[in-house]
Design an enzyme around this catalytic site. Structure first.
Site, PDB file in Angstrom:
ATOM      1  N   ASP A 238       0.909  -1.143   0.000  1.00  0.00           N
ATOM      2  CA  ASP A 238       0.000   0.000   0.000  1.00  0.00           C
ATOM      3  C   ASP A 238       0.949   1.194   0.000  1.00  0.00           C
ATOM      4  O   ASP A 238       1.603   1.470   1.018  1.00  0.00           O
ATOM      5  CB  ASP A 238      -0.878   0.019   1.256  1.00  0.00           C
ATOM      6  N   HIS A 239       1.048   1.878  -1.146  1.00  0.00           N
ATOM      7  CA  HIS A 239       2.136   2.856  -1.253  1.00  0.00           C
ATOM      8  C   HIS A 239       1.993   4.004  -0.255  1.00  0.00           C
ATOM      9  O   HIS A 239       2.944   4.718   0.011  1.00  0.00           O
ATOM     10  CB  HIS A 239       2.279   3.374  -2.693  1.00  0.00           C
TER      11      HIS A 239
ATOM     12  N   HIS B 160      -5.781   2.692   1.771  1.00  0.00           N
ATOM     13  CA  HIS B 160      -5.127   3.898   2.314  1.00  0.00           C
ATOM     14  C   HIS B 160      -5.826   4.415   3.577  1.00  0.00           C
ATOM     15  O   HIS B 160      -5.180   4.705   4.574  1.00  0.00           O
ATOM     16  CB  HIS B 160      -5.124   5.028   1.281  1.00  0.00           C
TER      17      HIS B 160
HETATM   18  N1  NAP Z   1      -0.969   2.734 -12.398  1.00  0.00           N
HETATM   19  C1  NAP Z   1      -1.028   3.137 -11.154  1.00  0.00           C
HETATM   20  O1  NAP Z   1      -0.866   4.321 -10.839  1.00  0.00           O
HETATM   21  C2  NAP Z   1      -1.281   2.148 -10.059  1.00  0.00           C
HETATM   22  C3  NAP Z   1      -1.345   2.621  -8.740  1.00  0.00           C
HETATM   23  C4  NAP Z   1      -1.521   1.701  -7.705  1.00  0.00           C
HETATM   24  C5  NAP Z   1      -1.644   0.360  -8.000  1.00  0.00           C
HETATM   25  N2  NAP Z   1      -1.610  -0.070  -9.289  1.00  0.00           N
HETATM   26  C6  NAP Z   1      -1.745  -1.516  -9.548  1.00  0.00           C
HETATM   27  O2  NAP Z   1      -0.605  -1.949 -10.273  1.00  0.00           O
HETATM   28  C7  NAP Z   1      -0.956  -2.967 -11.176  1.00  0.00           C
HETATM   29  C8  NAP Z   1      -0.550  -2.531 -12.577  1.00  0.00           C
HETATM   30  O3  NAP Z   1      -1.231  -1.358 -12.922  1.00  0.00           O
HETATM   31  P1  NAP Z   1      -0.971  -0.577 -14.290  1.00  0.00           P
HETATM   32  O4  NAP Z   1      -1.688   0.713 -14.173  1.00  0.00           O
HETATM   33  O5  NAP Z   1       0.487  -0.577 -14.618  1.00  0.00           O
HETATM   34  O6  NAP Z   1      -1.737  -1.515 -15.330  1.00  0.00           O
HETATM   35  P2  NAP Z   1      -1.640  -1.499 -16.913  1.00  0.00           P
HETATM   36  O7  NAP Z   1      -1.027  -0.238 -17.415  1.00  0.00           O
HETATM   37  O8  NAP Z   1      -2.963  -1.931 -17.419  1.00  0.00           O
HETATM   38  O9  NAP Z   1      -0.587  -2.671 -17.189  1.00  0.00           O
HETATM   39  C9  NAP Z   1      -0.925  -4.032 -17.130  1.00  0.00           C
HETATM   40  C10 NAP Z   1       0.273  -4.833 -17.586  1.00  0.00           C
HETATM   41  O10 NAP Z   1      -0.026  -6.224 -17.562  1.00  0.00           O
HETATM   42  C11 NAP Z   1       0.435  -6.817 -18.771  1.00  0.00           C
HETATM   43  N3  NAP Z   1      -0.366  -8.011 -19.043  1.00  0.00           N
HETATM   44  C12 NAP Z   1      -1.708  -8.111 -19.153  1.00  0.00           C
HETATM   45  N4  NAP Z   1      -2.055  -9.398 -19.423  1.00  0.00           N
HETATM   46  C13 NAP Z   1      -0.897 -10.105 -19.477  1.00  0.00           C
HETATM   47  C14 NAP Z   1      -0.587 -11.473 -19.705  1.00  0.00           C
HETATM   48  N5  NAP Z   1      -1.532 -12.401 -19.920  1.00  0.00           N
HETATM   49  N6  NAP Z   1       0.701 -11.846 -19.682  1.00  0.00           N
HETATM   50  C15 NAP Z   1       1.686 -10.934 -19.472  1.00  0.00           C
HETATM   51  N7  NAP Z   1       1.455  -9.647 -19.241  1.00  0.00           N
HETATM   52  C16 NAP Z   1       0.181  -9.240 -19.243  1.00  0.00           C
HETATM   53  C17 NAP Z   1       0.236  -5.715 -19.806  1.00  0.00           C
HETATM   54  O11 NAP Z   1       1.103  -5.846 -20.888  1.00  0.00           O
HETATM   55  P3  NAP Z   1       0.798  -6.546 -22.287  1.00  0.00           P
HETATM   56  O12 NAP Z   1      -0.524  -6.064 -22.767  1.00  0.00           O
HETATM   57  O13 NAP Z   1       1.965  -6.108 -23.114  1.00  0.00           O
HETATM   58  O14 NAP Z   1       0.823  -7.998 -22.012  1.00  0.00           O
HETATM   59  C18 NAP Z   1       0.716  -4.511 -18.988  1.00  0.00           C
HETATM   60  O15 NAP Z   1       2.132  -4.471 -18.992  1.00  0.00           O
HETATM   61  C19 NAP Z   1      -2.458  -3.192 -10.987  1.00  0.00           C
HETATM   62  O16 NAP Z   1      -2.638  -4.208 -10.051  1.00  0.00           O
HETATM   63  C20 NAP Z   1      -2.928  -1.876 -10.414  1.00  0.00           C
HETATM   64  O17 NAP Z   1      -4.102  -2.028  -9.650  1.00  0.00           O
HETATM   65  C21 NAP Z   1      -1.415   0.787 -10.312  1.00  0.00           C
END
Ligand code: NAP
Length: 512
Positions: A201-202, A264
């Protein structure tokens, strides 16, 4: 660096005069082409490299399905970093840091991806000296978490039997309700032991959140008044001025309760309400937080109407700009009832807090971005000053500002200059930035370093994640039976019902 210099630094580190540097190791990021990797993880690792807190024998291996070479991956991350750091990326640091960035295209559902990964990591151990230490960072869609864990387990990568460590990092959200969180814990614990698991939880990586503990437990004057004898009530606010932007599809599934309150807000509540831990270590701290979660009285389904408010923003004005309503946002259903605002009245049933309500709220499209905790003290039992002279006097309030303008202020009564004895409330203000003259590191920087050093103090334990869900489960169930979110115009502090939640108790929300 010259060899003698390295030896000298190692001696200073051993003596505790320089901060520790983690052991060599490799961090595998699942979801490497995604937003979090480019915007948070790589910039945090780069900052650690710049601050010489990364070992030379360190590597990142990114995995996702998009086809890319190592160099394309590096270029993409460099672009993301430039955007974050507004052109202040050091060529020297980037050159040595980027040599440790690698990419493997692969589907994380397929077992062959893990066989390839295993071979690649072995090769890195030989070529970069990563010593068999592995961190598996799950930064992909939460629906993939159980599959990735299972595949890692089946490939034998969760085992630590050949001397290196194996750590698993799980991004939020941790489940979407109590049952799914329990399942996820069960799935993970089949392959990893609790001490190998780092649930993120950042918020816990934020300096100002850690400062709640510093304020409470490194000062003698606050703890004696931190209880029901002196505190009237507590307010916790997590307000964002932004809407859902391009994340409509994600938000439709989540909503403010799951996205902000379960993690949070509940963490901040725990740090505010907990008993002093005997030490600042993982077990002591987490033990006390879990006790708070156990003491929070769940809002029963029948009480949801009185103790929980959900709202959704309509069109309105924020900072002089007209913005659309939630239902007009991209990828949001035209009849969506997803909450973009939550307010709850929570009671902590223990000796310290009996009868002191904790009012918590989280919302999007508020008039400003502000996260704060305010401790509102009882009124003075009696004042010798005349009624008209004390009209501008309010009870003492201690406000801990988590962001922005990170700091602490205490509202106190003071005499208005002049011949009479008019008293009014004024603020004593401390800004952390001006006290220390340096910028706080990003939360991910702190957390990634702790993770590499093997310190889970600022990560969530299994029972904490489940404890927070248990409190909110009846609220979610109550809401699922009555489908309506109250409306509020964008740019306001939430629906009228939220004001009534405190109004019934003769109180009102603070304006951050
Ligand atoms: N973004 C934020 O600010 C934020 C903040 C807090 C928490 N989070 C958490 O962090 C996590 C990632 O978030 P995000 O925003 O970075 O998501 P995102 O931009 O949608 O990225 C998802 C990633 O998963 C990969 N992926 C999806 N299906 C896949 C598969 N079958 N095999 C391999 N790779 C796969 C996608 O790449 P490909 O399509 O190239 O496979 C992509 O790299 C989530 O759990 C989110 O809740 C994010």
């Amino acid at each position: 660096m010259a060899e003698t210099q390295v030896v000298r630094q190692n001696v200073l580190r051993d003596e505790g005069r320089l901060p520790p540097v983690p052991e060599p190791g490799a961090m595998v990021i699942f979801g490497a082409s995604g937003d979090l990797t480019a915007r948070k993880l790589i910039p945090a690792l780069y900052d650690l490299a710049e601050g010489r807190r990364l070992p030379m024998e360190f590597a990142v291996v990114g995995i996702s399905r998009t086809e890319m070479s190592h160099d394309e991956f590096r270029n993409r991350l460099r672009d993301g970093l430039e955007e974050q750091r507004a052109g202040s990326v050091s060529e020297d640091v980037w050159e040595s840091f980027s040599k440790g960035l690698f990419y493997l295209p692969g589907d994380s559902k397929k077992p062959e991806t893990y066989e390839e990964l295993k071979d690649f990591l072995k090769k890195l151990d030989g070529e970069r000296g990563t010593s068999g230490n592995r961190i598996f960072y799950l930064s992909s869609s939460p629906s993939l978490f159980p599959t990735i864990v299972e595949r890692l387990g089946e490939a034998g990568m969760s085992r630590e039997d050949d001397g290196g460590y194996s750590r698993l990092v799980i991004e939020k959200p941790f489940g979407r309700d109590l049952e799914s969180a329990r399942h996820l814990n069960g799935d993970i614990l089949r392959y990893f032991r609790e001490k190998q698991i780092y649930r993120i939880d950042h918020y816990l990586g934020k300096e100002t959140v850690q400062n709640i503990l510093a304020l409470r437990f490194s000062n003698g004057i606050f703890e004696p008044v931190w209880n029901q004898h002196y505190v009237d009530h507590v307010q916790i606010t997590v307000a964002e001025d932004i809407g859902v932007g391009t994340r409509g599809a994600f938000y439709e599934e989540a909503g403010a309760l799951r996205d902000i309150v379960q993690n949070h807000v509940m963490q901040v509540l725990c740090l505010t309400a907990m008993e002093p831990p005997v030490a600042f270590d993982a077990d002591s701290l987490r033990e006390e937080k879990v006790k708070v979660l156990k003491a929070v009285r769940p809002i029963s389904e029948d009480e949801v109407g009185e103790a929980a408010v959900r709202g959704q923003y309509d069109g309105g004005w924020v900072f002089g700009e007209e913005v659309r309503g939630y239902r007009e946002e991209k990828d949001v259903a035209a009849d969506s009832e997803t909450e973009t605002y939550v307010a709850l009245k929570l009671l902590v049933d223990n000796w310290r807090w009996a009868g002191v309500p904790f009012y918590v709220r989280a919302g999007k499209r508020m008039p400003k971005k502000a996260t704060e905790i305010s401790i509102q003290f009882h009124k003075t039992p009696h004042t010798p000053f005349s009624g008209p002279d004390t009209e501008g006097l309010e009870p003492n309030v201690l406000v801990i500002r988590v962001q922005p303008e990170e700091g602490v202020s205490l509202k106190i009564g003071a005499k208005v200059p002049g011949s009479g004895f008019e008293v009014r409330s004024v603020n004593m203000d401390l800004l952390y930035g001006s006290a220390f003259m340096e910028e706080a590191p990003d939360a991910y920087q702190r957390l990634l370093l702790d993770l590499m050093l093997g310190d889970p103090t600022l990560f969530i334990r299994a029972d904490e994640a489940e404890g927070a869900w248990s409190i909110l489960q009846p609220v979610m169930e109550g809401w699922s039976k009555d489908g309506h979110a109250a409306r509020y115009p964008a740019g306001t502090w939430g629906p009228d019902e939220a004001g009534e939640l405190l109004g019934h108790d003769g109180r009102e929300w603070r304006r951050p």
